[in-house]
Design a protein around this motif. Structure first.
Motif, PDB file in Angstrom:
ATOM      1  N   TYR A  12      10.086 -34.649   9.191  1.00  0.00           N
ATOM      2  CA  TYR A  12       8.783 -34.750   9.844  1.00  0.00           C
ATOM      3  C   TYR A  12       7.820 -33.708   9.289  1.00  0.00           C
ATOM      4  O   TYR A  12       8.233 -32.643   8.832  1.00  0.00           O
ATOM      5  N   VAL A  13       6.531 -34.015   9.376  1.00  0.00           N
ATOM      6  CA  VAL A  13       5.486 -33.044   9.088  1.00  0.00           C
ATOM      7  C   VAL A  13       4.707 -32.837  10.376  1.00  0.00           C
ATOM      8  O   VAL A  13       4.462 -33.770  11.135  1.00  0.00           O
ATOM      9  N   GLY A  14       4.320 -31.589  10.634  1.00  0.00           N
ATOM     10  CA  GLY A  14       3.723 -31.245  11.911  1.00  0.00           C
ATOM     11  C   GLY A  14       2.234 -31.546  12.003  1.00  0.00           C
ATOM     12  O   GLY A  14       1.511 -31.643  11.007  1.00  0.00           O
ATOM     13  N   VAL A  15       1.791 -31.687  13.250  1.00  0.00           N
ATOM     14  CA  VAL A  15       0.388 -31.791  13.622  1.00  0.00           C
ATOM     15  C   VAL A  15       0.171 -30.736  14.706  1.00  0.00           C
ATOM     16  O   VAL A  15       1.027 -30.587  15.590  1.00  0.00           O
ATOM     17  N   PRO A  16      -0.930 -29.956  14.677  1.00  0.00           N
ATOM     18  CA  PRO A  16      -1.093 -28.864  15.643  1.00  0.00           C
ATOM     19  C   PRO A  16      -1.478 -29.335  17.052  1.00  0.00           C
ATOM     20  O   PRO A  16      -2.499 -28.947  17.611  1.00  0.00           O
ATOM     21  N   VAL A  17      -0.621 -30.156  17.574  1.00  0.00           N
ATOM     22  CA  VAL A  17      -0.654 -30.586  18.974  1.00  0.00           C
ATOM     23  C   VAL A  17       0.560 -29.954  19.630  1.00  0.00           C
ATOM     24  O   VAL A  17       1.674 -30.057  19.101  1.00  0.00           O
ATOM     25  N   PHE A  18       0.367 -29.290  20.768  1.00  0.00           N
ATOM     26  CA  PHE A  18       1.437 -28.515  21.387  1.00  0.00           C
ATOM     27  C   PHE A  18       1.715 -29.036  22.801  1.00  0.00           C
ATOM     28  O   PHE A  18       1.163 -28.547  23.790  1.00  0.00           O
TER      29      PHE A  18
ATOM     30  N   HIS B 105       6.693 -26.512  21.880  1.00  0.00           N
ATOM     31  CA  HIS B 105       6.889 -27.747  21.118  1.00  0.00           C
ATOM     32  C   HIS B 105       5.623 -28.075  20.334  1.00  0.00           C
ATOM     33  O   HIS B 105       4.516 -27.689  20.724  1.00  0.00           O
ATOM     34  N   LEU B 106       5.795 -28.790  19.245  1.00  0.00           N
ATOM     35  CA  LEU B 106       4.686 -29.346  18.484  1.00  0.00           C
ATOM     36  C   LEU B 106       4.923 -30.828  18.299  1.00  0.00           C
ATOM     37  O   LEU B 106       5.948 -31.368  18.749  1.00  0.00           O
ATOM     38  N   LEU B 107       3.982 -31.482  17.641  1.00  0.00           N
ATOM     39  CA  LEU B 107       4.119 -32.912  17.366  1.00  0.00           C
ATOM     40  C   LEU B 107       4.429 -33.097  15.886  1.00  0.00           C
ATOM     41  O   LEU B 107       3.873 -32.384  15.036  1.00  0.00           O
ATOM     42  N   GLY B 108       5.305 -34.036  15.576  1.00  0.00           N
ATOM     43  CA  GLY B 108       5.650 -34.332  14.190  1.00  0.00           C
ATOM     44  C   GLY B 108       5.503 -35.806  13.890  1.00  0.00           C
ATOM     45  O   GLY B 108       5.648 -36.657  14.779  1.00  0.00           O
ATOM     46  N   ILE B 109       5.203 -36.115  12.625  1.00  0.00           N
ATOM     47  CA  ILE B 109       5.100 -37.495  12.144  1.00  0.00           C
ATOM     48  C   ILE B 109       6.064 -37.656  10.985  1.00  0.00           C
ATOM     49  O   ILE B 109       6.185 -36.771  10.127  1.00  0.00           O
ATOM     50  N   ARG B 110       6.728 -38.782  10.936  1.00  0.00           N
ATOM     51  CA  ARG B 110       7.674 -39.052   9.845  1.00  0.00           C
ATOM     52  C   ARG B 110       6.964 -38.916   8.488  1.00  0.00           C
ATOM     53  O   ARG B 110       5.908 -39.525   8.258  1.00  0.00           O
ATOM     54  N   LYS B 111       7.532 -38.110   7.599  1.00  0.00           N
ATOM     55  CA  LYS B 111       6.883 -37.821   6.321  1.00  0.00           C
ATOM     56  C   LYS B 111       6.649 -39.079   5.487  1.00  0.00           C
ATOM     57  O   LYS B 111       5.609 -39.211   4.837  1.00  0.00           O
TER      58      LYS B 111
ATOM     59  N   LEU C 135      10.570 -16.463   5.543  1.00  0.00           N
ATOM     60  CA  LEU C 135       9.424 -16.347   6.437  1.00  0.00           C
ATOM     61  C   LEU C 135       8.463 -17.497   6.164  1.00  0.00           C
ATOM     62  O   LEU C 135       7.868 -17.584   5.088  1.00  0.00           O
ATOM     63  N   VAL C 136       8.345 -18.384   7.123  1.00  0.00           N
ATOM     64  CA  VAL C 136       7.465 -19.549   6.999  1.00  0.00           C
ATOM     65  C   VAL C 136       6.041 -19.137   7.356  1.00  0.00           C
ATOM     66  O   VAL C 136       5.808 -18.432   8.342  1.00  0.00           O
ATOM     67  N   LYS C 137       5.074 -19.570   6.569  1.00  0.00           N
ATOM     68  CA  LYS C 137       3.676 -19.331   6.876  1.00  0.00           C
ATOM     69  C   LYS C 137       3.174 -20.400   7.843  1.00  0.00           C
ATOM     70  O   LYS C 137       3.608 -21.561   7.772  1.00  0.00           O
ATOM     71  N   PRO C 138       2.256 -20.062   8.740  1.00  0.00           N
ATOM     72  CA  PRO C 138       1.772 -21.073   9.703  1.00  0.00           C
ATOM     73  C   PRO C 138       1.246 -22.332   9.036  1.00  0.00           C
ATOM     74  O   PRO C 138       1.451 -23.440   9.542  1.00  0.00           O
ATOM     75  N   GLU C 139       0.584 -22.172   7.879  1.00  0.00           N
ATOM     76  CA  GLU C 139       0.019 -23.345   7.194  1.00  0.00           C
ATOM     77  C   GLU C 139       1.081 -24.332   6.755  1.00  0.00           C
ATOM     78  O   GLU C 139       0.787 -25.530   6.591  1.00  0.00           O
ATOM     79  N   GLU C 140       2.311 -23.868   6.552  1.00  0.00           N
ATOM     80  CA  GLU C 140       3.372 -24.753   6.085  1.00  0.00           C
ATOM     81  C   GLU C 140       3.845 -25.725   7.167  1.00  0.00           C
ATOM     82  O   GLU C 140       4.520 -26.707   6.856  1.00  0.00           O
ATOM     83  N   LEU C 141       3.518 -25.434   8.407  1.00  0.00           N
ATOM     84  CA  LEU C 141       4.035 -26.250   9.509  1.00  0.00           C
ATOM     85  C   LEU C 141       3.312 -27.578   9.649  1.00  0.00           C
ATOM     86  O   LEU C 141       3.860 -28.520  10.224  1.00  0.00           O
ATOM     87  N   PHE C 142       2.072 -27.665   9.137  1.00  0.00           N
ATOM     88  CA  PHE C 142       1.210 -28.788   9.490  1.00  0.00           C
ATOM     89  C   PHE C 142       0.658 -29.503   8.266  1.00  0.00           C
ATOM     90  O   PHE C 142       0.447 -28.903   7.206  1.00  0.00           O
ATOM     91  N   HIS C 143       0.392 -30.786   8.441  1.00  0.00           N
ATOM     92  CA  HIS C 143      -0.267 -31.548   7.391  1.00  0.00           C
ATOM     93  C   HIS C 143      -1.709 -31.050   7.263  1.00  0.00           C
ATOM     94  O   HIS C 143      -2.399 -30.868   8.264  1.00  0.00           O
ATOM     95  N   PRO C 144      -2.191 -30.839   6.029  1.00  0.00           N
ATOM     96  CA  PRO C 144      -3.537 -30.265   5.843  1.00  0.00           C
ATOM     97  C   PRO C 144      -4.636 -31.062   6.544  1.00  0.00           C
ATOM     98  O   PRO C 144      -5.605 -30.481   7.057  1.00  0.00           O
ATOM     99  N   ALA C 145      -4.495 -32.386   6.601  1.00  0.00           N
ATOM    100  CA  ALA C 145      -5.552 -33.201   7.202  1.00  0.00           C
ATOM    101  C   ALA C 145      -5.679 -32.998   8.698  1.00  0.00           C
ATOM    102  O   ALA C 145      -6.702 -33.349   9.287  1.00  0.00           O
TER     103      ALA C 145
END
Length: 330
Positions: free
Chosen positions: A72-78, A223-229, A313-323
């Motif tokens: 999954y790739v994340g979306v910043p919905v919590f 929790h966050l939201l994820g979408i199938r890559k 160490l994961v950067k916050p930007e890595e968690l979410f799809h850029p769009a």
């Protein structure tokens, strides 16, 4: 063009109801909602990638992202956020009068890497100097024996995690005195049922949490939201469409909550609670989006890596799809 028929697995929260009830639409998507408890969603998502769009454990997602093997790739919905000063349940007959008294004790956890437990270990160490390697961690199910970690862990040196005895549950072990405390996102049934020797670590956990927020500015993300890559690769418009719809759903839920002409939840004084939350945390107290949550994400990711849960160490930007990390303005 026909809409995408996608499965959406989330908890049955007020902030999801406008989507579930059809009052808010996801552009281009015909959703099939599956409303489950987090334990079922996370097990199925991380073990079998059962869902197209899904609520995800922040901790488990971080582990998989660090290893570059998350489907999954994340979306910043919590969907879930919570202060966790209410998450430490103790035997009141063991001389545990403060967090420092947890040193040397046997602590039950449903899973060591649960997001709630990472946040608890953060404030235990930062505020009270209590380190994870100063306790023995006993892993097991709250009410059903045999619960296991969803993902493989590499623990920091000196951290001891053992499994509960076969057939035992954390609630029974705490009630029987085989554990000194339980830490986790749910209350064990022995606490809920009023066991005379089981209580909160903090006498007033809400006051502790408010003071912690005033010091740190952190409202913990669970929790966050994820979408199938593979879906996102085929439909690059999907992450923003999902983010926009879930933001609209939350806004609709808060509008309903604010209308107290006929209270929408089965709780007296809800208007006072809502006013108090806004006074403490601001108008957008349950914020979605990347920028508003960057600091909270950085603090969690740092703690996660320091505990050895994430391989890097994961950067916050890595968690979410850029769009999904920026939005338009009118």
């Amino acid at each position: 063009m026909s809409k995408l028929n996608l499965s959406v697995a989330v908890g049955n929260y007020d902030r999801m109801r406008p989507l579930v009830d059809g009052d808010v639409q996801i552009d281009g998507v015909d959703p099939v909602f599956m409303l489950h408890d987090p334990e079922e969603i996370f097990f199925r998502a991380f073990r079998h990638a059962d869902f197209d769009i899904t609520e995800l454990s922040m901790s488990s997602y971080t582990v998989k992202t660090a290893n570059n093997d998350c489907p999954y790739v994340g979306v910043p919905v919590f969907p879930s956020r919570a202060f966790r000063h209410t998450s430490i349940y103790i035997r009141t007959d063991r001389g545990i009068d403060s967090p420092e008294d947890l040193r040397g004790k046997r602590i039950g956890v449903p899973e060591y890497q649960l997001t709630a437990n990472v946040w608890v270990r953060m404030f235990l160490e930062e505020d009270y100097g209590v380190k994870p390697n100063e306790m023995v961690w006993v892993r097991g199910g709250y009410e059903e024996a045999g619960r296991v970690e969803k993902i493989t862990l590499n623990l920091a040196d000196g951290v001891e995690v053992i499994n509960a005895p076969e057939g035992e549950t954390l609630s029974n072990m705490l009630a029987n005195g085989d554990l000194d405390a339980v830490i986790g996102p749910r209350a064990p049934s022995c606490f809920s049922n009023g066991h005379p020797n089981v209580g909160y670590l903090f006498q007033d956990p809400m006051a502790e949490a408010k003071a912690w927020y005033q010091r740190t500015g952190l409202f913990p993300i669970m929790h966050l939201l994820g979408i199938r890559k593979t879906l996102v690769e085929q439909h690059p418009w999907l992450p923003f469409a999902v983010y926009k719809a879930f933001e609209q759903s939350k806004a609709a839920a808060l509008t309903r909550l604010s209308d107290t002409s006929a209270t929408k939840v089965t709780l007296p004084f809800v208007e006072d609670q809502l006013r108090a939350a806004r006074q403490l945390m601001g108008e957008d107290f349950w914020s979605y989006g990347f920028d508003a949550n960057r600091t909270t994400l950085e603090r969690f990711l740092s703690q996660h890596h320091r505990e050895g849960l994430s391989s890097r160490l994961v950067k916050p930007e890595e968690l979410f799809h850029p769009a999904s990390m920026e939005s338009f303005k009118i």
